[in-house]
Design a protein around this motif. Structure first.
Motif, PDB file in Angstrom:
ATOM      1  N   ILE A  72       0.839  -1.206   0.000  1.00 42.70           N
ATOM      2  CA  ILE A  72       0.000   0.000   0.000  1.00 42.70           C
ATOM      3  C   ILE A  72       0.871   1.252   0.000  1.00 42.70           C
ATOM      4  CG2 ILE A  72      -1.615   1.340   1.422  1.00 42.70           C
ATOM      5  CD1 ILE A  72      -2.958  -1.340   2.141  1.00 42.70           C
ATOM      6  N   GLU A  73       1.956   1.234   0.759  1.00 42.46           N
ATOM      7  CA  GLU A  73       2.862   2.385   0.806  1.00 42.46           C
ATOM      8  C   GLU A  73       3.436   2.679  -0.586  1.00 42.46           C
ATOM      9  OE1 GLU A  73       7.302   3.324   2.550  1.00 42.46           O
ATOM     10  OE2 GLU A  73       6.032   1.929   3.668  1.00 42.46           O
ATOM     11  N   LYS A  74       3.939   1.661  -1.256  1.00 39.14           N
ATOM     12  CA  LYS A  74       4.516   1.839  -2.594  1.00 39.14           C
ATOM     13  C   LYS A  74       3.443   2.236  -3.611  1.00 39.14           C
ATOM     14  CE  LYS A  74       8.757   1.252  -1.822  1.00 39.14           C
ATOM     15  NZ  LYS A  74       9.604   2.431  -1.893  1.00 39.14           N
ATOM     16  N   LEU A  75       2.276   1.652  -3.481  1.00 32.51           N
ATOM     17  CA  LEU A  75       1.169   1.975  -4.371  1.00 32.51           C
ATOM     18  C   LEU A  75       0.753   3.434  -4.202  1.00 32.51           C
ATOM     19  CD1 LEU A  75      -0.676   0.590  -6.433  1.00 32.51           C
ATOM     20  CD2 LEU A  75      -2.201   0.018  -4.571  1.00 32.51           C
ATOM     21  N   ASN A  76       0.674   3.904  -2.954  1.00 25.47           N
ATOM     22  CA  ASN A  76       0.331   5.301  -2.691  1.00 25.47           C
ATOM     23  C   ASN A  76       1.339   6.248  -3.326  1.00 25.47           C
ATOM     24  OD1 ASN A  76      -2.071   5.020  -1.292  1.00 25.47           O
ATOM     25  ND2 ASN A  76      -1.072   4.873   0.687  1.00 25.47           N
ATOM     26  N   GLN A  77       2.618   5.938  -3.195  1.00 28.40           N
ATOM     27  CA  GLN A  77       3.656   6.791  -3.780  1.00 28.40           C
ATOM     28  C   GLN A  77       3.467   6.916  -5.285  1.00 28.40           C
ATOM     29  OE1 GLN A  77       7.398   5.044  -2.654  1.00 28.40           O
ATOM     30  NE2 GLN A  77       7.254   5.731  -0.540  1.00 28.40           N
ATOM     31  N   TYR A  78       3.278   5.788  -5.927  1.00 32.12           N
ATOM     32  CA  TYR A  78       3.121   5.788  -7.386  1.00 32.12           C
ATOM     33  C   TYR A  78       1.830   6.486  -7.806  1.00 32.12           C
ATOM     34  CZ  TYR A  78       2.540   4.101 -12.147  1.00 32.12           C
ATOM     35  OH  TYR A  78       2.347   4.036 -13.497  1.00 32.12           O
ATOM     36  N   LEU A  79       0.731   6.161  -7.132  1.00 35.86           N
ATOM     37  CA  LEU A  79      -0.572   6.702  -7.528  1.00 35.86           C
ATOM     38  C   LEU A  79      -0.691   8.201  -7.281  1.00 35.86           C
ATOM     39  CD1 LEU A  79      -2.955   3.879  -6.328  1.00 35.86           C
ATOM     40  CD2 LEU A  79      -2.277   4.409  -8.673  1.00 35.86           C
ATOM     41  N   MET A  80      -0.107   8.698  -6.208  1.00 30.23           N
ATOM     42  CA  MET A  80      -0.204  10.127  -5.941  1.00 30.23           C
ATOM     43  C   MET A  80       0.555  10.933  -7.000  1.00 30.23           C
ATOM     44  SD  MET A  80      -2.315  10.476  -3.515  1.00 30.23           S
ATOM     45  CE  MET A  80      -3.155   8.994  -4.014  1.00 30.23           C
ATOM     46  N   GLY A  81       1.708  10.436  -7.428  1.00 30.04           N
ATOM     47  CA  GLY A  81       2.435  11.102  -8.507  1.00 30.04           C
ATOM     48  C   GLY A  81       1.669  11.030  -9.811  1.00 30.04           C
ATOM     49  N   SER A  84      -1.314  13.386  -9.647  1.00 28.67           N
ATOM     50  CA  SER A  84      -0.909  14.792  -9.754  1.00 28.67           C
ATOM     51  C   SER A  84      -0.629  15.164 -11.202  1.00 28.67           C
ATOM     52  CB  SER A  84       0.341  15.048  -8.911  1.00 28.67           C
ATOM     53  OG  SER A  84       0.057  14.841  -7.557  1.00 28.67           O
ATOM     54  N   TYR A  85       0.002  14.266 -11.937  1.00 25.76           N
ATOM     55  CA  TYR A  85       0.307  14.535 -13.338  1.00 25.76           C
ATOM     56  C   TYR A  85      -0.971  14.612 -14.175  1.00 25.76           C
ATOM     57  CZ  TYR A  85       2.231  14.136 -18.022  1.00 25.76           C
ATOM     58  OH  TYR A  85       2.545  14.365 -19.330  1.00 25.76           O
ATOM     59  N   PHE A  86      -1.895  13.688 -13.967  1.00 17.23           N
ATOM     60  CA  PHE A  86      -3.095  13.615 -14.797  1.00 17.23           C
ATOM     61  C   PHE A  86      -4.274  14.401 -14.227  1.00 17.23           C
ATOM     62  CE2 PHE A  86      -0.829   9.882 -16.438  1.00 17.23           C
ATOM     63  CZ  PHE A  86      -0.877  10.196 -17.792  1.00 17.23           C
ATOM     64  N   ALA A  87      -4.055  15.236 -13.231  1.00 18.86           N
ATOM     65  CA  ALA A  87      -5.149  16.023 -12.648  1.00 18.86           C
ATOM     66  C   ALA A  87      -5.677  17.076 -13.615  1.00 18.86           C
ATOM     67  CB  ALA A  87      -4.687  16.686 -11.349  1.00 18.86           C
ATOM     68  N   LEU A  88      -4.945  17.352 -14.679  1.00 22.25           N
ATOM     69  CA  LEU A  88      -5.416  18.304 -15.695  1.00 22.25           C
ATOM     70  C   LEU A  88      -6.616  17.777 -16.465  1.00 22.25           C
ATOM     71  CD1 LEU A  88      -1.963  19.322 -17.192  1.00 22.25           C
ATOM     72  CD2 LEU A  88      -3.433  20.729 -15.746  1.00 22.25           C
ATOM     73  N   ALA A  89      -6.763  16.470 -16.502  1.00 30.32           N
ATOM     74  CA  ALA A  89      -7.841  15.849 -17.267  1.00 30.32           C
ATOM     75  C   ALA A  89      -9.193  16.144 -16.619  1.00 30.32           C
ATOM     76  CB  ALA A  89      -7.620  14.349 -17.345  1.00 30.32           C
ATOM     77  N   ASP A  90     -10.219  16.216 -17.460  1.00 33.46           N
ATOM     78  CA  ASP A  90     -11.582  16.488 -16.998  1.00 33.46           C
ATOM     79  C   ASP A  90     -12.370  15.189 -16.846  1.00 33.46           C
ATOM     80  OD1 ASP A  90     -11.158  19.264 -17.106  1.00 33.46           O
ATOM     81  OD2 ASP A  90     -11.586  19.294 -19.247  1.00 33.46           O
ATOM     82  N   TRP A 162      -9.820  -0.213   3.457  1.00 32.00           N
ATOM     83  CA  TRP A 162      -8.584   0.170   2.777  1.00 32.00           C
ATOM     84  C   TRP A 162      -8.106   1.552   3.201  1.00 32.00           C
ATOM     85  CZ3 TRP A 162      -6.036  -3.709   1.431  1.00 32.00           C
ATOM     86  CH2 TRP A 162      -6.662  -4.859   0.944  1.00 32.00           C
ATOM     87  N   SER A 163      -9.010   2.472   3.475  1.00 27.38           N
ATOM     88  CA  SER A 163      -8.567   3.786   3.955  1.00 27.38           C
ATOM     89  C   SER A 163      -7.968   3.658   5.353  1.00 27.38           C
ATOM     90  CB  SER A 163      -9.702   4.802   3.932  1.00 27.38           C
ATOM     91  OG  SER A 163     -10.743   4.418   4.784  1.00 27.38           O
ATOM     92  N   HIS A 164      -8.522   2.743   6.161  1.00 21.44           N
ATOM     93  CA  HIS A 164      -7.952   2.476   7.490  1.00 21.44           C
ATOM     94  C   HIS A 164      -6.551   1.865   7.370  1.00 21.44           C
ATOM     95  CE1 HIS A 164      -7.860   1.548  11.750  1.00 21.44           C
ATOM     96  NE2 HIS A 164      -7.560   0.291  11.456  1.00 21.44           N
ATOM     97  N   ARG A 165      -6.333   1.053   6.348  1.00 24.32           N
ATOM     98  CA  ARG A 165      -5.020   0.448   6.109  1.00 24.32           C
ATOM     99  C   ARG A 165      -4.022   1.443   5.520  1.00 24.32           C
ATOM    100  NH1 ARG A 165      -4.524  -5.431   5.947  1.00 24.32           N
ATOM    101  NH2 ARG A 165      -2.308  -4.944   5.752  1.00 24.32           N
ATOM    102  N   GLY A 166      -4.512   2.614   5.075  1.00 24.94           N
ATOM    103  CA  GLY A 166      -3.606   3.652   4.576  1.00 24.94           C
ATOM    104  C   GLY A 166      -3.674   3.911   3.085  1.00 24.94           C
ATOM    105  N   LEU A 167      -4.551   3.231   2.360  1.00 16.88           N
ATOM    106  CA  LEU A 167      -4.674   3.455   0.922  1.00 16.88           C
ATOM    107  C   LEU A 167      -5.335   4.805   0.669  1.00 16.88           C
ATOM    108  CD1 LEU A 167      -4.313   2.230  -1.950  1.00 16.88           C
ATOM    109  CD2 LEU A 167      -6.680   1.459  -1.753  1.00 16.88           C
ATOM    110  N   LYS A 168      -4.695   5.628  -0.144  1.00 16.77           N
ATOM    111  CA  LYS A 168      -5.237   6.945  -0.466  1.00 16.77           C
ATOM    112  C   LYS A 168      -6.082   6.859  -1.723  1.00 16.77           C
ATOM    113  CE  LYS A 168      -1.727   9.490   1.902  1.00 16.77           C
ATOM    114  NZ  LYS A 168      -0.315   9.532   1.896  1.00 16.77           N
ATOM    115  N   SER A 169      -7.187   7.545  -1.720  1.00 15.30           N
ATOM    116  CA  SER A 169      -8.134   7.510  -2.832  1.00 15.30           C
ATOM    117  C   SER A 169      -7.683   8.447  -3.952  1.00 15.30           C
ATOM    118  CB  SER A 169      -9.511   7.930  -2.331  1.00 15.30           C
ATOM    119  OG  SER A 169     -10.381   8.147  -3.403  1.00 15.30           O
ATOM    120  N   LEU A 170      -7.664   7.939  -5.173  1.00 14.42           N
ATOM    121  CA  LEU A 170      -7.348   8.765  -6.334  1.00 14.42           C
ATOM    122  C   LEU A 170      -8.417   9.827  -6.559  1.00 14.42           C
ATOM    123  CD1 LEU A 170      -6.090   6.235  -9.022  1.00 14.42           C
ATOM    124  CD2 LEU A 170      -4.789   8.032  -7.947  1.00 14.42           C
ATOM    125  N   GLN A 171      -9.663   9.440  -6.349  1.00 17.99           N
ATOM    126  CA  GLN A 171     -10.767  10.365  -6.562  1.00 17.99           C
ATOM    127  C   GLN A 171     -10.665  11.558  -5.603  1.00 17.99           C
ATOM    128  OE1 GLN A 171     -14.628   8.598  -6.090  1.00 17.99           O
ATOM    129  NE2 GLN A 171     -15.670  10.553  -6.196  1.00 17.99           N
TER     130      GLN A 171
END
Length: 181
Positions: A72-81, A84-90, A162-171
């Motif tokens: 989950i830690e590694k997944l969060n790192q990758y997903l947050m980056g 952030s990159y694709f936040a321009l999309a609608d 999953w949020s209790h386990r530390g997974l951050k939501s992309l949405q």
């Protein structure tokens, strides 16, 4: 294409890569991982190839025998980056679908880690499943991917788990980034 290429190479003296350059409708081209819709007022969206690459990377990581916290830690790192990159999309719907798909991937990894029916049964009981249902699902011979979408795992290993386990939501991350900009 030739006129544009001549202008770019002579006026600002830039080199045009002919393999990656083309003149086409915006909806048919991919630029830096983004594409556009076909509407009168085109919107920016995430290119399908970029989403396929994300799926491939996450699928590759499930073969590794990591602890769930490290995964989950590694997944969060990758997903947050990535977010952030694709936040321009609608396309908030894309982020919702990805959130759901990622949680299902994690449920599958957890189910796979439990291996034996007795371990599955014990863990399902700990999660609050009635003993008869826990026994039924623990002894199921259905595939991991199919069981990861079962009502039992979907309910017991839902968003709050999953949020209790530390997974951050992309949405949530996407909505936060859209409010800032």
């Amino acid at each position: 294409m030739k006129g544009i290429q001549d202008f770019i190479e002579h006026k600002p003296r830039l080199k045009v890569n002919e393999e990656n350059s083309a003149v086409d409708r915006p909806g048919k081209r991919k630029i830096l991982g983004f594409s556009f819709t076909f509407h009168k007022e085109p919107k920016v969206r995430i290119a399908k190839e970029s989403i396929r690459r994300l799926h491939k990377k996450i699928r590759a990581s499930r073969k590794m025998s990591y602890t769930m916290d490290y995964r989950i830690e590694k997944l969060n790192q990758y997903l947050m980056g990535w977010c952030s990159y694709f936040a321009l999309a609608d396309t908030i719907s894309t982020f919702k679908q990805l959130d759901s798909w990622i949680r299902r991937q994690l449920r599958m990894c957890l189910w796979k880690n439990w291996k034996k029916p007795k371990t599955k049964y014990t863990n399902l009981i700990k999660l609050g499943t009635p003993p008869s249902k826990a026994w039924e699902w623990a002894n199921s011979h259905k595939g991991y991917w199919r069981i990861s979408n079962s009502p039992i795992l979907h309910r017991n290993l839902g968003n709050s788990y999953w949020s209790h386990r530390g997974l951050k939501s992309l949405q949530n991350r996407y909505e936060t980034l859209r409010q800032i900009s």
